[in-house]
Design a protein around this motif. Structure first.
Motif, PDB file in Angstrom:
ATOM      1  N   PHE A 104       0.865  -1.155   0.061  1.00  0.00           N
ATOM      2  CA  PHE A 104       0.135   0.004  -0.039  1.00  0.00           C
ATOM      3  C   PHE A 104       0.950   1.292  -0.012  1.00  0.00           C
ATOM      4  N   ILE A 105       2.139   1.074   0.640  1.00  0.00           N
ATOM      5  CA  ILE A 105       2.945   2.425   0.531  1.00  0.00           C
ATOM      6  C   ILE A 105       3.597   2.565  -0.725  1.00  0.00           C
ATOM      7  N   SER A 106       3.801   1.379  -1.538  1.00  0.00           N
ATOM      8  CA  SER A 106       4.311   1.778  -2.667  1.00  0.00           C
ATOM      9  C   SER A 106       3.465   2.323  -3.651  1.00  0.00           C
ATOM     10  N   PHE A 107       2.101   2.143  -3.537  1.00  0.00           N
ATOM     11  CA  PHE A 107       1.015   2.639  -4.445  1.00  0.00           C
ATOM     12  C   PHE A 107       1.290   4.167  -4.418  1.00  0.00           C
ATOM     13  N   SER A 108       1.313   4.890  -3.126  1.00  0.00           N
ATOM     14  CA  SER A 108       1.566   6.129  -2.983  1.00  0.00           C
ATOM     15  C   SER A 108       2.939   6.508  -3.574  1.00  0.00           C
ATOM     16  N   LEU A 109       3.995   5.842  -3.341  1.00  0.00           N
ATOM     17  CA  LEU A 109       4.997   6.137  -4.057  1.00  0.00           C
ATOM     18  C   LEU A 109       5.106   6.443  -5.451  1.00  0.00           C
ATOM     19  N   ILE A 110       4.709   5.395  -6.253  1.00  0.00           N
ATOM     20  CA  ILE A 110       4.573   5.410  -7.609  1.00  0.00           C
ATOM     21  C   ILE A 110       3.737   6.485  -8.287  1.00  0.00           C
ATOM     22  N   ASP A 111       2.650   6.861  -7.367  1.00  0.00           N
ATOM     23  CA  ASP A 111       1.844   7.908  -7.746  1.00  0.00           C
ATOM     24  C   ASP A 111       2.712   9.326  -7.714  1.00  0.00           C
ATOM     25  N   TYR A 112       3.434   9.238  -6.669  1.00  0.00           N
ATOM     26  CA  TYR A 112       4.255  10.542  -6.340  1.00  0.00           C
ATOM     27  C   TYR A 112       5.157  10.394  -7.501  1.00  0.00           C
ATOM     28  N   ARG A 161       8.765   3.258 -19.692  1.00  0.00           N
ATOM     29  CA  ARG A 161       8.597   4.183 -18.902  1.00  0.00           C
ATOM     30  C   ARG A 161       7.786   3.668 -17.631  1.00  0.00           C
ATOM     31  N   LEU A 162       7.464   4.502 -16.574  1.00  0.00           N
ATOM     32  CA  LEU A 162       6.814   4.005 -15.406  1.00  0.00           C
ATOM     33  C   LEU A 162       5.504   4.492 -15.763  1.00  0.00           C
ATOM     34  N   ILE A 163       4.510   3.528 -15.711  1.00  0.00           N
ATOM     35  CA  ILE A 163       3.158   3.962 -15.683  1.00  0.00           C
ATOM     36  C   ILE A 163       2.349   3.269 -14.604  1.00  0.00           C
ATOM     37  N   GLY A 175       1.070  21.823   1.994  1.00  0.00           N
ATOM     38  CA  GLY A 175       2.420  21.767   1.200  1.00  0.00           C
ATOM     39  C   GLY A 175       2.759  20.348   1.283  1.00  0.00           C
ATOM     40  N   ILE A 176       2.432  19.288   2.242  1.00  0.00           N
ATOM     41  CA  ILE A 176       2.960  17.977   2.182  1.00  0.00           C
ATOM     42  C   ILE A 176       2.195  17.474   0.902  1.00  0.00           C
ATOM     43  N   PRO A 177       3.185  16.690  -0.023  1.00  0.00           N
ATOM     44  CA  PRO A 177       2.271  15.910  -0.989  1.00  0.00           C
ATOM     45  C   PRO A 177       1.338  14.983  -0.280  1.00  0.00           C
ATOM     46  N   TYR A 178       0.267  14.937  -1.220  1.00  0.00           N
ATOM     47  CA  TYR A 178      -0.832  14.073  -0.455  1.00  0.00           C
ATOM     48  C   TYR A 178      -0.478  12.399  -0.509  1.00  0.00           C
ATOM     49  N   GLN A 179       0.368  12.045  -1.375  1.00  0.00           N
ATOM     50  CA  GLN A 179       0.576  10.721  -1.240  1.00  0.00           C
ATOM     51  C   GLN A 179       1.267  10.215  -0.137  1.00  0.00           C
ATOM     52  N   PHE A 180       1.833  11.129   0.580  1.00  0.00           N
ATOM     53  CA  PHE A 180       2.687  10.763   1.806  1.00  0.00           C
ATOM     54  C   PHE A 180       1.809  10.957   3.033  1.00  0.00           C
ATOM     55  N   LEU A 181       0.613  11.506   2.812  1.00  0.00           N
ATOM     56  CA  LEU A 181      -0.140  11.333   3.809  1.00  0.00           C
ATOM     57  C   LEU A 181      -1.188   9.985   3.671  1.00  0.00           C
ATOM     58  N   LEU A 182      -1.382   9.871   2.569  1.00  0.00           N
ATOM     59  CA  LEU A 182      -2.076   8.640   2.274  1.00  0.00           C
ATOM     60  C   LEU A 182      -1.443   7.457   2.915  1.00  0.00           C
ATOM     61  N   THR A 183       0.068   7.398   3.041  1.00  0.00           N
ATOM     62  CA  THR A 183       0.545   6.388   3.699  1.00  0.00           C
ATOM     63  C   THR A 183       0.748   6.237   5.171  1.00  0.00           C
ATOM     64  N   LEU A 184       0.101   7.241   5.658  1.00  0.00           N
ATOM     65  CA  LEU A 184       0.066   7.379   7.259  1.00  0.00           C
ATOM     66  C   LEU A 184      -0.311   6.369   8.025  1.00  0.00           C
ATOM     67  N   PRO A 185      -1.449   5.545   7.385  1.00  0.00           N
ATOM     68  CA  PRO A 185      -2.168   4.507   8.185  1.00  0.00           C
ATOM     69  C   PRO A 185      -1.291   3.260   8.123  1.00  0.00           C
ATOM     70  N   TYR A 186      -0.391   3.068   7.208  1.00  0.00           N
ATOM     71  CA  TYR A 186       0.211   1.669   6.895  1.00  0.00           C
ATOM     72  C   TYR A 186       1.651   1.960   7.811  1.00  0.00           C
ATOM     73  N   ILE A 187       2.122   3.330   7.539  1.00  0.00           N
ATOM     74  CA  ILE A 187       3.311   3.331   8.249  1.00  0.00           C
ATOM     75  C   ILE A 187       3.133   3.191   9.771  1.00  0.00           C
TER      76      ILE A 187
END
Lengths: 354, 314
Positions: free
Chosen positions: A157-165, A272-274, B271-283
């Motif tokens: 689940f963390i990686s999903f956010s990482l790839i989106d970023y 590329r990364l998709i 100013g924090i990218p929302y992607q990092f906030l989404l990882t909060l529950p998992y971390i």
């Protein structure tokens, strides 16, 4: 009696004894699913013909199957290698994604390098990043004894956010509607084996890796320690194997295999990364690994079978409007029936002994 | 009330709302675990619960039928888990994963068969708030605790009831004994497999309900993978709560808090990218597990099958 000592006739019999439960399981699941498909008012023979023969009717279908086969094979091995040590790696998805991110990053940052340098770097980056991503749950298991099923899944689940970023903020391709990065340097692309329809050379790499995994687990002392750990951790510990270190090692090894599948997706298929390039390879890889019962010789064959089903299933959805998930259920049923055949066999062995 | 107080009350209200799926799913996990049955199919059962819960509500125009259907299907998953592990003695993790696959596949399959592929997904009404007469009039507390939908009340009462059942009744003692030492429990006349079947089915029903809560409170419709790891977090939560109903409830409060916080900060920007906030529950889950292992004692027989014909345990 060892297998080498058997007469050819007995060896064939032994092989048949192993294959028959598989065939029965496949038949039983297709019958069960067929009843369901018929009840929904679809043409069952036509649906099954589409599922089984799409891969073999045209060169395009066959190449599609091989392209699916590569990530499925590596994902399955990423699951079975830790499984040999008795650990469940459910994080292949995240390890694939992070491996793909690593491969893309190297491919973009060093885009100008010639293929001799860039291609190995891209592939190695995939291996390394996948391994590192798996090293986190592996370390948590080693240091704190935290259940690896849980942590590997959470890392997905963390990686999903990482790839989106990465695909929307870091190297975003403004021309693409879907979150996508700019392409990697041309030197990072895997050379094609056939240009039309395009088939990349990653398949050779994947098959070689599968062979290496087989040799490692079945023919080397280090691999034997791994398998012994899974078979009986207590006995292995008494014998002097550092069991916890084997757990750590097996999970990281699994992560590198999954990371490699990510690098191959980037270098061979997408360039590329998709976002979403991981498809549903994780659950399928798990199913393949479990159907093979962790036997690394069986994994490539089962992976190919599942790839055929998957390609057939998407053709079936296109032409007959039967949802692809139908085939996913069939695959889960095959797994269940294969597992059940173990129970039936041990019960009948018990009867004979009585 | 000032601006700040309103914010606090809103936050607390949302936490109570987000609490429910965590409480239901992890109490269900805890029940099975206390008899030694380790269910790892939460995510799949919750997805199927979300799907059939939504479809039931959509087809019969009644949220109640939807919830009932989700519980029924969840119970069937629990029954399957119990049958394969307790009767056929198959590996609990492998069967759990297989059931997880079934849940993932079936949830989308059911939806596609009933609704088909549409641009505009059909919507169901969300669960209504049921203010409790009298209590809801209390300032601040009334808004937070007593003006919620009835599943919020159910989740709280369930936790209280399970605490009473497990620690204050002889039935609870027998249930816990099955997870600690089934052979001892068996020799005292406790029916181990019936106990396991029971907790697996009830646990599955709770997970189905937890899944159905999501379309009925959050989105009003079913989307693929909408459980978003809450099922896996529920397992972590159960560990974190030391397999005890009251601590699990407190843990759920924490996770619901993190979830709401991540959502709030995301809307607020900062100013924090929302992607990092989404990882909060998992971390947060991973960090909590790192510290939880110090105080947690899981049931001794967790994840193992009991064979009464064997002389030794395990």
């Amino acid at each position: 009696m060892s297998e080498q000592a058997m007469k050819p006739g007995r060896r064939v019999k032994a092989l048949a004894g192993r294959l028959i439960p598989y065939l029965l399981a496949v038949v039983a699941s297709f019958v069960a699913a067929g009843i369901f498909i018929a009840a929904m008012g679809f043409d069952v023979p036509k649906a099954y013909a589409t599922i089984f023969f799409t891969s073999f009717k045209s060169p395009n279908g066959f190449v599609q199957t091989l392209l699916k086969f590569v990530p499925l094979l590596l994902q399955a091995l990423a699951f079975t290698v830790p499984l040999a040590a008795g650990k469940f790696n459910i994080g292949g998805e995240g390890q694939l994604i992070v491996g793909a991110i690593g491969a893309t990053a190297v491919g973009i940052l060093f885009a100008g390098l010639p293929p001799v340098l860039l291609l190995p770097m891209v592939i190695l980056a995939g291996l390394l990043f996948g391994g590192l991503w798996a090293a986190i749950p592996a370390w948590l298991l080693y240091r704190f004894g935290i259940n690896e099923i849980l942590t590997t899944v959470l890392m997905n689940f963390i990686s999903f956010s990482l790839i989106d970023y990465v695909a929307t903020a870091v190297w975003r391709d403004p021309a693409a509607g879907h979150p996508t990065t700019i392409p990697i340097g041309a030197g990072g692309e895997l050379p094609l084996l056939i240009s039309r329809p395009p088939l990349h050379s990653g398949i050779i790499l994947a098959v070689a890796i599968a062979a290496a995994v087989y040799v490692y687990t079945n023919r080397t002392a280090a691999g034997y320690e791994l398998v012994a750990t899974g078979a009986n951790p207590r006995a292995s510990m008494v014998y002097g194997i550092n069991v916890r270190r084997m757990f750590l090692l097996s999970l990281i090894l699994g992560g590198t295999l999954a990371g490699l599948s990510g690098a191959i997706e980037v270098a061979g298929v997408q360039h590329r990364l998709i976002e979403g390039l991981q498809s549903n390879y994780l659950p399928l890889g798990l199913i393949i690994g479990l159907i093979s019962r962790g036997n690394s010789l069986a994994v490539p064959f089962v992976a190919f079978f599942i790839a055929v089903l998957e390609v057939g299933a998407s053709a079936m959805q296109r032409t007959m409007m039967i949802p692809v998930e139908m085939v996913f259920i069939v695959e889960a049923l095959v797994l269940l029936f294969v597992l059940l055949s173990d129970v039936v066999r041990s019960a009948s062995l018990w009867d004979r002994r009585q | 009330m000032g601006q700040f107080e309103v914010q606090i009350v809103n936050f607390a209200r949302l936490v109570m709302l987000a609490l429910v799926p965590y409480v239901l799913a992890s109490q269900g996990t805890m029940l099975g675990g206390r008899t030694g049955l380790f269910n790892v199919a939460q995510e799949g059962i919750m997805l199927v619960g979300a799907s059939v819960g939504f479809l039931g509500a959509y087809l019969y125009d009644s949220l109640f039928y939807g919830l009932l259907l989700a519980m029924l299907v969840g119970g069937l998953f629990g029954l399957a888990l119990a049958y394969f592990t307790t009767t056929l003695k198959m590996n609990q993790f492998v069967i759990g994963l297989a059931l997880f696959f079934f849940g993932v596949g079936l949830s989308t399959l059911f939806y596609k068969f009933v609704v088909g592929v549409t641009l505009q997904p059909p919507l169901i009404p969300t669960l209504q708030n049921v203010p409790i007469p009298g209590l809801s009039q209390i300032p601040v507390l009334g808004d937070i605790f007593f003006t919620q939908n009835w599943l919020v009340y159910f989740a709280v009462l369930l936790s209280l009831f399970l605490y009473y059942l497990l620690y204050q009744t002889s039935f609870g003692l027998e249930l816990r004994a099955v997870g600690e030492n089934p052979k001892a429990a068996d020799s005292l006349g406790v029916n181990v497999s019936r106990m396991r079947y029971g907790t697996a089915i009830v646990g599955g029903m709770l997970m189905g309900l937890a899944g159905a809560y999501l379309p009925m409170v959050y989105t009003g419709t079913f989307t693929e993978g909408m459980v978003q790891g809450r099922g896996w977090i529920a397992i972590a939560l159960t560990f974190f709560g030391g397999w005890s109903p009251h601590l699990i409830f407190l843990g759920s409060l924490f996770f619901a808090g993190v979830e709401v916080l991540a959502l709030r900060v995301q809307i607020g920007g900062f100013g924090i990218p929302y992607q990092f906030l989404l990882t909060l529950p998992y971390i947060a889950t991973i960090f909590v597990m790192m510290f939880a292992f110090r105080w947690v004692r899981a049931p001794a027989f967790l994840g193992q099958n009991y064979d009464r014909e064997k002389r030794t345990l395990a």
